[in-house]
Each structure stands twice: as structure tokens, then as C-alpha cells.
Design a protein around this motif. Structure first.
Motif, PDB file in Angstrom:
ATOM      1  N   ARG A  14       4.953  -4.868  12.187  1.00 34.22           N
ATOM      2  CA  ARG A  14       3.726  -4.102  12.019  1.00 34.22           C
ATOM      3  C   ARG A  14       3.908  -2.694  12.564  1.00 34.22           C
ATOM      4  O   ARG A  14       4.648  -2.485  13.527  1.00 34.22           O
ATOM      5  CB  ARG A  14       2.580  -4.803  12.749  1.00 34.22           C
ATOM      6  CG  ARG A  14       2.382  -6.226  12.209  1.00 34.22           C
ATOM      7  CD  ARG A  14       1.128  -6.896  12.687  1.00 34.22           C
ATOM      8  NE  ARG A  14       0.007  -6.148  12.181  1.00 34.22           N
ATOM      9  CZ  ARG A  14      -1.017  -5.764  12.946  1.00 34.22           C
ATOM     10  NH1 ARG A  14      -1.059  -6.051  14.211  1.00 34.22           N
ATOM     11  NH2 ARG A  14      -2.006  -5.078  12.414  1.00 34.22           N
ATOM     12  N   PRO A  15       3.205  -1.734  11.989  1.00 37.44           N
ATOM     13  CA  PRO A  15       3.324  -0.356  12.475  1.00 37.44           C
ATOM     14  C   PRO A  15       2.557  -0.138  13.782  1.00 37.44           C
ATOM     15  O   PRO A  15       1.904  -1.035  14.301  1.00 37.44           O
ATOM     16  CB  PRO A  15       2.704   0.464  11.340  1.00 37.44           C
ATOM     17  CG  PRO A  15       1.784  -0.461  10.645  1.00 37.44           C
ATOM     18  CD  PRO A  15       2.356  -1.842  10.813  1.00 37.44           C
ATOM     19  N   THR A  16       2.620   1.077  14.266  1.00 31.95           N
ATOM     20  CA  THR A  16       1.888   1.506  15.444  1.00 31.95           C
ATOM     21  C   THR A  16       0.402   1.234  15.267  1.00 31.95           C
ATOM     22  O   THR A  16      -0.132   1.394  14.164  1.00 31.95           O
ATOM     23  CB  THR A  16       2.112   3.026  15.656  1.00 31.95           C
ATOM     24  OG1 THR A  16       3.516   3.251  15.799  1.00 31.95           O
ATOM     25  CG2 THR A  16       1.354   3.565  16.842  1.00 31.95           C
ATOM     26  N   VAL A  25      -2.365   5.008   9.899  1.00 36.58           N
ATOM     27  CA  VAL A  25      -3.122   4.965   8.647  1.00 36.58           C
ATOM     28  C   VAL A  25      -2.129   4.749   7.512  1.00 36.58           C
ATOM     29  O   VAL A  25      -1.206   5.535   7.314  1.00 36.58           O
ATOM     30  CB  VAL A  25      -3.949   6.242   8.441  1.00 36.58           C
ATOM     31  CG1 VAL A  25      -4.650   6.210   7.091  1.00 36.58           C
ATOM     32  CG2 VAL A  25      -4.964   6.400   9.570  1.00 36.58           C
ATOM     33  N   VAL A  26      -2.333   3.649   6.799  1.00 37.69           N
ATOM     34  CA  VAL A  26      -1.436   3.259   5.713  1.00 37.69           C
ATOM     35  C   VAL A  26      -2.126   3.563   4.389  1.00 37.69           C
ATOM     36  O   VAL A  26      -3.224   3.075   4.118  1.00 37.69           O
ATOM     37  CB  VAL A  26      -1.105   1.750   5.811  1.00 37.69           C
ATOM     38  CG1 VAL A  26      -0.250   1.308   4.634  1.00 37.69           C
ATOM     39  CG2 VAL A  26      -0.416   1.446   7.128  1.00 37.69           C
ATOM     40  N   SER A  27      -1.484   4.375   3.582  1.00 39.19           N
ATOM     41  CA  SER A  27      -1.968   4.685   2.234  1.00 39.19           C
ATOM     42  C   SER A  27      -0.752   5.027   1.377  1.00 39.19           C
ATOM     43  O   SER A  27       0.337   5.243   1.906  1.00 39.19           O
ATOM     44  CB  SER A  27      -2.973   5.840   2.268  1.00 39.19           C
ATOM     45  OG  SER A  27      -2.406   7.000   2.803  1.00 39.19           O
ATOM     46  N   PRO A  28      -0.920   5.042   0.065  1.00 36.54           N
ATOM     47  CA  PRO A  28       0.249   5.311  -0.787  1.00 36.54           C
ATOM     48  C   PRO A  28       0.953   6.613  -0.405  1.00 36.54           C
ATOM     49  O   PRO A  28       0.303   7.644  -0.228  1.00 36.54           O
ATOM     50  CB  PRO A  28      -0.351   5.397  -2.190  1.00 36.54           C
ATOM     51  CG  PRO A  28      -1.568   4.522  -2.123  1.00 36.54           C
ATOM     52  CD  PRO A  28      -2.121   4.761  -0.744  1.00 36.54           C
ATOM     53  N   LEU A  29       2.265   6.516  -0.249  1.00 44.06           N
ATOM     54  CA  LEU A  29       3.077   7.688   0.058  1.00 44.06           C
ATOM     55  C   LEU A  29       3.182   8.573  -1.185  1.00 44.06           C
ATOM     56  O   LEU A  29       3.199   8.075  -2.321  1.00 44.06           O
ATOM     57  CB  LEU A  29       4.461   7.257   0.530  1.00 44.06           C
ATOM     58  CG  LEU A  29       4.481   6.406   1.797  1.00 44.06           C
ATOM     59  CD1 LEU A  29       5.864   5.822   2.029  1.00 44.06           C
ATOM     60  CD2 LEU A  29       4.025   7.226   3.000  1.00 44.06           C
ATOM     61  N   ARG A  74       0.825  -1.211   0.000  1.00 47.65           N
ATOM     62  CA  ARG A  74       0.000   0.000   0.000  1.00 47.65           C
ATOM     63  C   ARG A  74       0.861   1.264   0.000  1.00 47.65           C
ATOM     64  O   ARG A  74       0.603   2.193  -0.743  1.00 47.65           O
ATOM     65  CB  ARG A  74      -0.924   0.013   1.225  1.00 47.65           C
ATOM     66  CG  ARG A  74      -2.052  -0.982   1.138  1.00 47.65           C
ATOM     67  CD  ARG A  74      -2.823  -1.037   2.459  1.00 47.65           C
ATOM     68  NE  ARG A  74      -3.881  -1.990   2.410  1.00 47.65           N
ATOM     69  CZ  ARG A  74      -5.130  -1.719   2.010  1.00 47.65           C
ATOM     70  NH1 ARG A  74      -5.442  -0.496   1.643  1.00 47.65           N
ATOM     71  NH2 ARG A  74      -6.040  -2.659   1.987  1.00 47.65           N
ATOM     72  N   TRP A  75       1.883   1.315   0.882  1.00 45.48           N
ATOM     73  CA  TRP A  75       2.730   2.498   0.960  1.00 45.48           C
ATOM     74  C   TRP A  75       3.418   2.784  -0.373  1.00 45.48           C
ATOM     75  O   TRP A  75       3.604   3.930  -0.743  1.00 45.48           O
ATOM     76  CB  TRP A  75       3.794   2.341   2.040  1.00 45.48           C
ATOM     77  CG  TRP A  75       3.346   2.703   3.421  1.00 45.48           C
ATOM     78  CD1 TRP A  75       2.468   3.686   3.779  1.00 45.48           C
ATOM     79  CD2 TRP A  75       3.779   2.102   4.635  1.00 45.48           C
ATOM     80  NE1 TRP A  75       2.328   3.722   5.143  1.00 45.48           N
ATOM     81  CE2 TRP A  75       3.121   2.761   5.695  1.00 45.48           C
ATOM     82  CE3 TRP A  75       4.655   1.076   4.931  1.00 45.48           C
ATOM     83  CZ2 TRP A  75       3.309   2.436   7.028  1.00 45.48           C
ATOM     84  CZ3 TRP A  75       4.851   0.738   6.257  1.00 45.48           C
ATOM     85  CH2 TRP A  75       4.185   1.410   7.298  1.00 45.48           C
ATOM     86  N   GLY A 102      -6.870   2.925  -0.945  1.00 43.30           N
ATOM     87  CA  GLY A 102      -7.371   3.926  -0.021  1.00 43.30           C
ATOM     88  C   GLY A 102      -6.678   3.788   1.320  1.00 43.30           C
ATOM     89  O   GLY A 102      -5.940   2.831   1.555  1.00 43.30           O
ATOM     90  N   PRO A 103      -6.918   4.722   2.218  1.00 43.09           N
ATOM     91  CA  PRO A 103      -6.326   4.646   3.554  1.00 43.09           C
ATOM     92  C   PRO A 103      -6.805   3.399   4.292  1.00 43.09           C
ATOM     93  O   PRO A 103      -7.965   3.001   4.177  1.00 43.09           O
ATOM     94  CB  PRO A 103      -6.833   5.908   4.252  1.00 43.09           C
ATOM     95  CG  PRO A 103      -7.383   6.778   3.182  1.00 43.09           C
ATOM     96  CD  PRO A 103      -7.750   5.902   2.031  1.00 43.09           C
TER      97      PRO A 103
END
Length: 163
Positions: free
Chosen positions: A121-123, A127-131, A93-94, A144-145
Motif C-alpha cells: 500500500r502507498p503512503t 492521492v491515487v488517480s490515473p497517471l 486506478r493509476w 476520480g482521485p
């Protein structure tokens, strides 16, 4: 190293990793595991991608299969003193799909099989979405987010049949 490779600098993911929710898991698959849990297919663990940045896996016996770009399942034999690293959904996703999450499953179990996996895994609730580095006019956002807290919990409940 991953952030550097993506041109984000060594601190590229720091804002997502203040209190990471890493997961260490231990899986045991006995002979006929799939049948014992009611599978009507010939594999012991359903095809999936990990909801993680990446996963590191150690396995004791054959059984792991990954899907190749043509859609065929390939057996991944265990290698002595080696770990496997899978790209997870969050990294896909990122990077807006520049990195592709590894779809995998556990095939039929013909001898007892153990695996240990570490999911980076992140915090919680990141919210993970394309950077922005991976999105432009020619490459619009493909994802999407995704909230790694609430949305992850809802998705996990649906996968486990408890929600």
C-alpha cells in the motif's frame, strides 16, 4: 519492476511510497465459516478487490476463487511453494484500467483454511488517480482521485458496518 513495465522508470511510484502503509494479514477459515458469521450465501468471504497496489497471498487449502473476464468464478488451487500476486485497486486506478484489479472471494470452506496476505500500500493519504501517461483524448480518466487515508477509512468503515 511494475513501474518499469508501465514505462514510468524505476522511480515511477516513489512519490507515493515515502512511508508506505503495508499490511500483513493472517486469515483462518474454519469449516462452515460463512454460516458461523451469518452469511446467507455459499461463500466465506464476500467478493472484493483489494485496496492496495498489489497483494501477495499464500494459502494452505482450496477455497480461493477469482472472477474471470466472463464473470465466472474460478477456483485457484493452492500450489506448494508458490505465492499468488493480485493487482489491486490502486494500480488499476493509476493505469486508468490498463491493469485490472483481481476480484476474488473465498468459497465454501470444507476443511480448515489458512491464508497469509501482504498488501503493498502507498503512503497514508496519498492521492491515487490515473497517471497522465494513461490519460488522453481517446482515453479520458475513468477514475476520480482517491485519498488512501481519509477516503480509505470511510470506505472501510462502511464495508465493516461500523460507519
Amino acid at each position: 519492476m511494475c513501474a518499469d513495465d508501465l514505462g514510468l522508470g524505476s522511480a515511477g511510484f516513489d512519490s507515493f511510497m515515502k512511508s508506505p502503509m503495508h499490511r500483513l494479514g493472517f486469515n483462518y477459515y474454519g469449516v462452515g465459516h460463512g454460516e458461523k458469521i451469518g452469511n446467507t450465501v455459499d461463500y466465506a468471504m464476500s467478493p472484493h478487490v483489494d485496496l492496495s497496489v498489489f497483494t501477495i497471498l499464500a494459502q494452505s487449502r482450496p477455497g480461493l476463487e477469482v472472477k474471470d473476464p466472463q464473470g465466472e468464478w474460478i477456483c485457484v488451487p493452492p500450489a506448494k511453494d508458490a505465492l499468488l500476486v493480485f493487482v489491486g485497486d490502486y494500480l488499476q486506478r493509476w493505469t486508468n484500467g490498463s491493469y485490472v484489479a483481481t476480484e476474488h472471494r473465498v468459497g465454501p470452506v470444507t476443511q480448515p483454511r489458512l491464508s497469509i496476505q501482504y498488501k503493498h500500500r502507498p503512503t497514508y493519504a496519498a492521492v491515487v488517480s490515473p497517471l497522465s501517461r494513461f490519460v488522453d483524448e481517446d482515453s479520458p480518466a475513468r477514475y476520480g482521485p482517491f485519498d488512501t487515508g481519509r477516503q480509505y477509512a470511510v470506505l472501510l468503515q462502511s464495508l465493516l458496518g461500523s460507519g
